[in-house]
Design a protein around this motif. Structure first.
Motif, PDB file in Angstrom:
ATOM      1  N   ARG A   1       7.674   6.964  -1.602  1.00 43.49           N
ATOM      2  CA  ARG A   1       7.003   5.702  -1.318  1.00 43.49           C
ATOM      3  C   ARG A   1       8.217   4.454  -1.134  1.00 43.49           C
ATOM      4  N   ASN A   2       9.154   4.318  -2.207  1.00 43.64           N
ATOM      5  CA  ASN A   2       9.941   3.509  -1.974  1.00 43.64           C
ATOM      6  C   ASN A   2      10.934   3.684  -0.578  1.00 43.64           C
ATOM      7  N   TYR A   3      11.059   4.596  -0.201  1.00 42.97           N
ATOM      8  CA  TYR A   3      12.052   4.824   0.873  1.00 42.97           C
ATOM      9  C   TYR A   3      11.178   4.329   2.226  1.00 42.97           C
ATOM     10  N   VAL A   4       9.847   4.693   2.225  1.00 44.68           N
ATOM     11  CA  VAL A   4       9.094   4.207   3.348  1.00 44.68           C
ATOM     12  C   VAL A   4       8.844   2.634   3.406  1.00 44.68           C
ATOM     13  N   LYS A   5       8.887   2.028   1.908  1.00 47.97           N
ATOM     14  CA  LYS A   5       8.713   0.582   1.737  1.00 47.97           C
ATOM     15  C   LYS A   5       9.715   0.047   2.469  1.00 47.97           C
ATOM     16  N   GLN A   6      10.942   0.666   2.311  1.00 51.86           N
ATOM     17  CA  GLN A   6      12.347   0.000   2.706  1.00 51.86           C
ATOM     18  C   GLN A   6      12.700   0.092   4.182  1.00 51.86           C
ATOM     19  N   LEU A   7      12.416   1.371   4.606  1.00 56.77           N
ATOM     20  CA  LEU A   7      12.606   1.881   6.100  1.00 56.77           C
ATOM     21  C   LEU A   7      11.676   1.317   7.138  1.00 56.77           C
ATOM     22  N   VAL A   8      10.365   1.102   6.582  1.00 54.43           N
ATOM     23  CA  VAL A   8       9.455   0.963   7.447  1.00 54.43           C
ATOM     24  C   VAL A   8       9.375   1.554   8.812  1.00 54.43           C
ATOM     25  N   PRO A   9       9.033   2.592   8.705  1.00 54.14           N
ATOM     26  CA  PRO A   9       8.896   3.765  10.004  1.00 54.14           C
ATOM     27  C   PRO A   9       7.921   3.433  10.845  1.00 54.14           C
ATOM     28  N   SER A  10       7.824   3.631  12.043  1.00 55.44           N
ATOM     29  CA  SER A  10       6.668   3.534  12.911  1.00 55.44           C
ATOM     30  C   SER A  10       5.751   4.863  12.924  1.00 55.44           C
ATOM     31  N   HIS A  11       6.637   5.905  12.604  1.00 52.06           N
ATOM     32  CA  HIS A  11       5.903   6.977  12.190  1.00 52.06           C
ATOM     33  C   HIS A  11       6.661   7.689  11.263  1.00 52.06           C
ATOM     34  N   ALA A  12       5.598   8.386  10.169  1.00 54.04           N
ATOM     35  CA  ALA A  12       6.260   9.285   9.054  1.00 54.04           C
ATOM     36  C   ALA A  12       5.830  10.499   9.001  1.00 54.04           C
TER      37      ALA A  12
ATOM     38  N   ASN B   1       0.658  -1.099   0.070  1.00 55.27           N
ATOM     39  CA  ASN B   1      -0.198  -0.207  -0.030  1.00 55.27           C
ATOM     40  C   ASN B   1       0.980   1.205  -0.135  1.00 55.27           C
ATOM     41  N   ALA B   2       2.066   1.314  -0.223  1.00 54.18           N
ATOM     42  CA  ALA B   2       2.748   2.346  -0.072  1.00 54.18           C
ATOM     43  C   ALA B   2       2.387   3.437  -1.310  1.00 54.18           C
ATOM     44  N   SER B   3       1.821   2.825  -2.363  1.00 55.75           N
ATOM     45  CA  SER B   3       1.518   3.762  -3.388  1.00 55.75           C
ATOM     46  C   SER B   3       0.199   4.609  -2.844  1.00 55.75           C
ATOM     47  N   MET B   4      -0.158   4.356  -1.786  1.00 57.06           N
ATOM     48  CA  MET B   4      -1.513   5.056  -1.401  1.00 57.06           C
ATOM     49  C   MET B   4      -0.831   6.507  -0.635  1.00 57.06           C
ATOM     50  N   ILE B   5       0.339   6.390  -0.236  1.00 57.97           N
ATOM     51  CA  ILE B   5       0.805   7.454   0.601  1.00 57.97           C
ATOM     52  C   ILE B   5       0.749   8.837  -0.391  1.00 57.97           C
ATOM     53  N   LYS B   6       0.192   9.718   0.392  1.00 54.32           N
ATOM     54  CA  LYS B   6      -0.050  11.030  -0.180  1.00 54.32           C
ATOM     55  C   LYS B   6       0.939  11.897  -0.027  1.00 54.32           C
ATOM     56  N   PRO B   7       1.427  12.623  -1.244  1.00 59.44           N
ATOM     57  CA  PRO B   7       2.515  13.463  -0.875  1.00 59.44           C
ATOM     58  C   PRO B   7       2.045  14.802  -0.902  1.00 59.44           C
ATOM     59  N   PRO B   8       2.686  15.512   0.062  1.00 63.15           N
ATOM     60  CA  PRO B   8       2.392  17.144   0.082  1.00 63.15           C
ATOM     61  C   PRO B   8       2.628  17.642  -1.232  1.00 63.15           C
TER      62      PRO B   8
ATOM     63  N   ILE C   1       4.389  17.234  10.453  1.00 59.41           N
ATOM     64  CA  ILE C   1       3.064  16.879  10.530  1.00 59.41           C
ATOM     65  C   ILE C   1       2.985  15.239   9.888  1.00 59.41           C
ATOM     66  N   ARG C   2       2.264  14.414  10.401  1.00 54.56           N
ATOM     67  CA  ARG C   2       2.037  13.248  10.037  1.00 54.56           C
ATOM     68  C   ARG C   2       1.762  12.837   8.441  1.00 54.56           C
ATOM     69  N   LEU C   3       2.306  12.158   7.779  1.00 52.55           N
ATOM     70  CA  LEU C   3       2.055  11.919   6.268  1.00 52.55           C
ATOM     71  C   LEU C   3       0.829  11.219   6.282  1.00 52.55           C
ATOM     72  N   PRO C   4      -0.257  11.746   5.316  1.00 51.19           N
ATOM     73  CA  PRO C   4      -1.685  11.070   5.196  1.00 51.19           C
ATOM     74  C   PRO C   4      -1.212   9.672   4.542  1.00 51.19           C
ATOM     75  N   ASN C   5      -2.180   8.834   4.850  1.00 52.27           N
ATOM     76  CA  ASN C   5      -2.196   7.316   4.333  1.00 52.27           C
ATOM     77  C   ASN C   5      -0.846   6.731   4.717  1.00 52.27           C
ATOM     78  N   THR C   6      -0.178   6.956   5.815  1.00 53.81           N
ATOM     79  CA  THR C   6       0.767   6.271   6.587  1.00 53.81           C
ATOM     80  C   THR C   6       0.481   5.784   8.068  1.00 53.81           C
ATOM     81  N   LEU C   7       1.073   4.893   8.482  1.00 52.96           N
ATOM     82  CA  LEU C   7       0.450   4.134   9.754  1.00 52.96           C
ATOM     83  C   LEU C   7       0.857   4.902  11.018  1.00 52.96           C
TER      84      LEU C   7
END
Lengths: 353, 410
Positions: free
Chosen positions: B56-67, B18-25, B326-332
């Motif tokens: 999105r690729n970065y988030v996929k690889q890092l798997v952050p607890s907060h973004a 679902n990283a493709s859902m991440i909504k960029p600012p 600010i928390r990134l939309p569509n992240t966990l």
């Protein structure tokens, strides 16, 4: 806006300053010309008026456009060349007050024109809200930009009618905001680098003004006395101080306020670190780092001062005490309390009945 | 398997799909990004991305607890704070149940003394009643009542932004924060360059800080002994809010409520015995000159209650901080396993975070729950639990694990 000669004489800041300065520069080289001399004289007088009157106020000479108009850019060059911040600030304010006094005598449409040349989003209205009549509606963004240095309650946005992004104002209030816009614009101009070859006569004028008035600028700044006078802490700081001492949780802004306050009254870094020691999650290294950061010995090197009373109110850190009087800053409150304490103890010593 | 690696793996699976859902600012290359990681529990800041794919690729690889991303725009987002070159910032509001004194907090929020382990409910005290310790581990629970009251505050805020500040609804982005509140984001060229002190004035307007009713129509005789007129309910801005808030308060105020305001006995009796008349008076000029003995000061006290109910409880620090992340939309959200969900301003009333923000919709897992109050995920209600091994749908299990209220059973 089509400006008459009279308009330009009243509001000389409305014309293209760069062009005006270029033109004047050519002329001021020729100071032996008697016409030019009277312009320079008037320019020096404009600055003097701002420095002599309190509040600073530059006069307006009716029907003397030939001198009123060109003397403004010359005065700008002179004030800028003085390199003295006090002279610059006073002069900018003096010209702004001059403009304000002229504006409040004008028709509303003229005020609108002036505001529009500053690109304000403003329009004329004839609305009544409650039983008050308003003359203008202005975008809240322009409003906030031009009330920034105002501290009166009546200019707080929350005390103004705000509808669909517009603040409703009377003519007089708009003139007051224009005064601020003018002051800021002139001050910006005065802070621009001046790279002109100025004739010696002009430089002499500037030196004279500096000698006579710039001494005033060394205003006596009240030195914060050495030592920490706990009993003189304002209530906001007392509250934070005892909370820190007893290890209670304090918000980030609260810690910042307390630390920057203590640093500014001269408390040493290790003593401040000690205050936070009873906090259950106390981490000496981290606390020291944070305190040093606020002291300016780390990071950007900025030495921070505590937030103003207004800011503390916004964030709920002001306990709201009548003992503060009209003070606007916790450091000012502290100094004031020390003065009062000192006076009281002196009174005691001299044995007043 | 320990909790953190279990949650990490689930977050990793989620982002893989679902990283493709991440909504960029907007203006992604001018923003700073920041992340918290699970394993080392470190903060990664001053990151920047040229495009959304890199992000999105970065988030996929890092798997952050907060973004997070910055509300601000910078010339060079990767530089240190002093060298970034601030270009402006969007206007942000954070509404969090933390700032709303709901009654249910006494039921579901708990604290544990770090020194002796003693537990209590509600907001942590200054001192542990058993050992006098001053440090507490606090657990805050996002319950339905808290979420509803946060939503109500968000709706009040939207009224301020649209009716008073004149923003159009399409400039306003509302999001569920993924935990206990809502974020409201205004993106508009004109407000970008507002400095911190201008934003503070906006905050004061919305919270009613420094409001003096005398500027909003409350008029009295020269010494203030009698009030001659006041604002009407249908007026715009704070005038109407003062009237409506006063109306609401006087409609239901008990004797105790009025005593709390420090009003004189005579005034209190007047208000209580003439409630009908007061109610009717709003059809004409309001009750302002109706109550005998109530002068300007007394009315100001009553109006304080009106301001309290009509203002919106926002986090004042977030809005005035022009460098905020600010928390990134569509992240966990690492404390719940829920998503930060963007929605439009007119959807909020119907929005149900406990259905819409659910990320983990497949599978079950058995966990050992230490303690959890009753909670709902989607249509299903779970708990309360105490020291029990249960098999739960993934979303419910992850939620309890993220809250540290449970452990993965072997």
């Amino acid at each position: 806006m089509t400006l008459t000669r009279e308009d330009i004489a009243k509001y000389p800041f409305l014309t293209d300053a760069a062009e005006e300065v270029r033109r004047v520069n050519l002329e001021i080289q020729n100071l032996d010309n008697p016409e030019v001399e009277s312009i320079v004289k008037r320019a020096a007088e404009r600055i003097r008026e701002a420095l002599e009157n309190n509040p600073p106020r530059v006069s307006y000479r009716e029907r003397e456009e030939d001198i009123e108009i060109p003397s403004f850019p010359v005065a700008i060059i002179m004030a800028a060349a003085s390199g003295n911040n006090y002279i610059k600030r006073r002069y900018a304010l003096g010209e702004a007050i001059r403009a304000y006094n002229l504006l409040i005598e004008e028709e509303r449409d003229k005020i609108l024109e002036v505001a529009e040349t500053f690109n304000w989003r403003i329009r004329r209205v004839k609305d009544t809200i409650g039983d008050r009549r308003f003359d203008f509606a202005i975008s809240f963004i322009d409003y906030l930009r031009n009330t920034r240095p105002f501290h009166e309650d009546r200019f707080k946005l929350v005390n103004k009618p705000l509808l669909k992004g517009e603040v409703y104002l009377t003519k007089r209030e708009v003139a007051r905001l224009l005064r601020e816009e003018v002051r800021r614009r002139i001050e910006d101009k005065l802070n621009m680098e001046i790279r002109l070859e100025l004739p010696e006569k002009l430089l002499n004028h500037i030196e004279e003004i500096k000698k006579k008035y710039a001494g005033d600028s060394e205003k006596r700044i009240f030195e914060t006395p050495k030592g920490t006078f706990h009993e003189a802490f304002p209530p906001c700081i007392s509250q934070l101080f005892s909370a820190a001492k007893s290890g209670q949780h304090i918000s980030h802004l609260g810690r910042f306020t307390l630390t920057s306050f203590l640093l500014n009254i001269g408390m040493k870094i290790p003593d401040i670190v000690d205050i936070f020691r009873s906090s259950s999650d106390f981490n000496e290294r981290l606390t020291r780092y944070q305190v040093e950061h606020i002291a300016g010995s780390r990071g950007s090197g900025t030495k921070y001062i505590p937030p103003s009373c207004e800011t503390l109110k916004t964030h709920g850190l002001c306990p709201g005490s009548e003992t503060c009087g009209n003070v606007k800053h916790p450091l000012a409150s502290y100094r004031r309390r020390i003065r009062i304490f000192k006076k009281e103890s002196q009174d005691n010593i001299s044995g007043h009945e | 398997m320990n909790n953190i690696s279990f949650i990490h793996d689930k977050f990793a699976e989620f982002y893989k799909e679902n990283a493709s859902m991440i909504k960029p600012p907007s203006n992604i290359s001018k923003r700073e990004f920041g992340f918290f990681t699970f394993k080392e529990n470190v903060v990664i800041r001053h990151k920047s991305f040229l495009n959304v794919e890199d992000l999105r690729n970065y988030v996929k690889q890092l798997v952050p607890s907060h973004a997070y991303y910055s509300a601000a725009y910078y010339e060079m987002p990767e530089e240190s704070m002093e060298k970034k070159g601030w270009l402006g910032a969007d206007l942000y509001f954070d509404i969090d149940a933390d700032h709303i004194p709901t009654k249910c907090r006494k039921i579901h929020d708990t604290w544990t003394c770090k020194k002796c382990g003693f537990q209590g409910r509600g907001v942590a005290p200054n001192e542990c009643p058993i050992c006098g310790g001053k440090g507490f581990e606090e657990r805050k629970w996002p319950c339905e009542i808290c979420l509803e009251s946060a939503k109500y505050e968000a709706m009040k805020l939207l009224d301020f932004l649209i009716d008073d500040f004149g923003f159009s609804p399409h400039e306003i982005q509302v999001s569920f924060s993924g935990h206990r509140g809502y974020h409201i984001h205004v993106e508009n060229e004109k407000i970008r360059e507002l400095d911190s002190s201008a934003r503070k004035e906006i905050v004061d307007y919305i919270t009613g800080t420094g409001l003096d009713p005398a500027y909003h129509g409350l008029q009295g005789t020269p010494h203030g002994r009698r009030v001659t007129s006041g604002p009407d309910m249908d007026e715009p801005g704070w005038r109407g809010r003062i009237a409506r808030g006063t109306h609401e308060f006087l409609l239901s105020a008990t004797k105790e409520d009025l005593e709390e305001l420090g009003l004189r006995k005579k005034i209190i009796n007047e208000i209580i015995s003439r409630r009908e008349e007061i109610l009717k008076s709003w059809e004409k000029e309001g009750p302002w000159s109706l109550i005998r003995g109530a002068g300007v000061e007394a009315w100001k006290r009553i109006i304080r209650k009106a301001i309290e109910s009509q203002s919106a409880r926002i986090d004042t620090v977030v809005t005035t901080d022009i460098h905020r992340l600010i928390r990134l939309p569509n992240t966990l959200h690492g404390k719940t396993g829920w998503l930060k969900i963007p929605l439009s301003a007119n959807e909020i009333e119907e929005f149900d975070p406990l259905s819409s923000a659910i990320a983990f919709k497949k599978g079950e897992v058995t966990i050992y729950v230490k303690e959890a109050p009753e909670f709902r995920i989607g249509e299903e209600t779970f708990g309360p639990y105490r020291d029990i091994k249960v098999e739960l749908p993934m979303a419910a299990a992850i939620f309890l694990l993220c809250k540290d209220a449970a452990e993965v059973a072997d």
